[in-house]
Design a protein around this motif. Structure first.
Motif: not given
Length: 348
Positions: A17-19, A21-27, A48-54
């Motif tokens: 989900s967008e949230k 992906a945001q949490e992982v990127m923040f790490e 896998k292929g990135e989604t717009a939300f990711e």
């Protein structure tokens, strides 16, 4: 979600989900993952292929940890992903001065070249601009003269972990596309070039998710991350009414087709010289057999026109192209370059 869990999801071909992906990127941005985890995550995401939300979630995380400029007004950025391999001169950088010369505030975000011959930071430095200003100094530039340069290496210190690891992976990843989505001045309007056709729609949707006011995402049939002076360009128009897709070409701007070979440079110095010629008004011609200077001039006019529309100063490409021409031929665009050189040196 932590990065270990995210890797398990991705290898099972599950989207984040967008949230999440945001949490992982923040790490990642806060140096809480190992190099092995980082490599596994972005490789699994690539497969896998990135989604717009990711993409949007990861961009939000990068924005949250960047240094920022807070200007409570609409700003425009002209920034592309690079990576086309075409080695054209720095068109979006030249456009920034043309659009600024038309009275539109510019927060130009950019970096040094990674795969090409000349990045925006490289050519601006060659032109005499001090690219290493602090955020408050860049803010002063925008406030005083209407244009400033936000050097990615200065404004994204959190990239100190991921930056050195990216080349070791050896394949293009999501990081090749996040830069233009993470303007530290939170530019409300953009002309964003994408060289990879597979990401054009995804980046457009990500911009919509991120709340852009009015932006264009462009991809030429040549693979360029610009509106092309020769042949067709795919254009996504993103605003509060949603996303519209169309194709465009030079005739839509009231201009004859140019030649791509005229845009090629071998080094930063050649890019600088082409920008100086464009801003000096060279290349004005209505002839069918166009010169090298005219091809360079016209591609800058076309891409600047998209920015002028996104800033709300025109409604159609041909109308906007006339405004761009006037910015150049009146000397206003060149004056903006001179002003940025002067103020950036004085502030250093």
């Amino acid at each position: 979600m932590n990065i270990k869990t995210a890797i398990k999801y991705l290898v099972q071909n599950k989207d984040l989900s967008e949230k999440e992906a945001q949490e992982v990127m923040f790490e990642i941005m806060t140096d809480k993952v190992t190099p092995a985890q980082f490599g596994s995550f972005i490789t699994a995401l690539k497969i896998k292929g990135e989604t717009a939300f990711e993409i949007a979630g990861m961009a939000k995380a990068m924005r949250s940890v960047s240094l920022k400029i807070d200007l409570k007004q609409n700003l425009l950025d002209t920034c592309g992903t690079g990576g086309s391999g075409l080695n054209w001169f720095n068109i979006s950088t030249a456009c920034a001065f043309v659009i600024s010369g038309a009275g539109i505030k510019i927060a130009k975000h950019g970096n040094k070249a990674i795969s090409g011959k000349s990045g925006s930071a490289d050519v601006l430095s060659e032109l005499g601009v001090n690219i290493s200003l602090k955020p408050e100094q860049v803010k002063r530039c925008i406030e005083d003269i209407g244009i400033g340069f936000l050097f990615a290496q200065t404004f994204h210190p959190a990239m100190k972990f991921a930056g050195p690891l990216r080349p070791q992976i050896g394949i293009p990843t999501i990081f090749n596309f996040l830069g233009p989505l993470t303007n530290p001045a939170n530019a409300s309007n953009q002309v964003l070039g994408v060289s990879n056709i597979d990401f054009v729609e995804k980046i457009s949707k990500a911009l919509e998710i991120l709340g852009t006011k009015y932006s264009f995402v462009v991809h030429s049939e040549s693979g360029a991350d610009e509106i092309d002076v020769e042949g067709n360009t795919l254009v996504y128009q993103i605003n509060q009414n949603g996303i519209k897709r169309r194709k465009t070409r030079a005739a839509d701007f009231g201009l004859p087709e140019g030649r791509r070979e005229h845009l090629i440079i071998d080094d930063i110095s050649q890019s600088s010289k082409k920008i100086k010629k464009v801003l000096a008004g060279e290349g004005r011609s209505e002839r069918i057999n166009l010169s090298e200077d005219t091809s360079c001039r016209n591609i800058v006019i076309m891409n600047a026109a998209a920015g002028i529309i996104s800033a709300g100063k025109a409604n159609a490409f041909q109308e906007a192209a006339e405004i761009a021409k006037d910015s150049i031929d009146s000397g206003n665009a060149n004056k903006k370059l001179e002003e940025l050189i002067k103020i950036s040196q004085e502030l250093s």
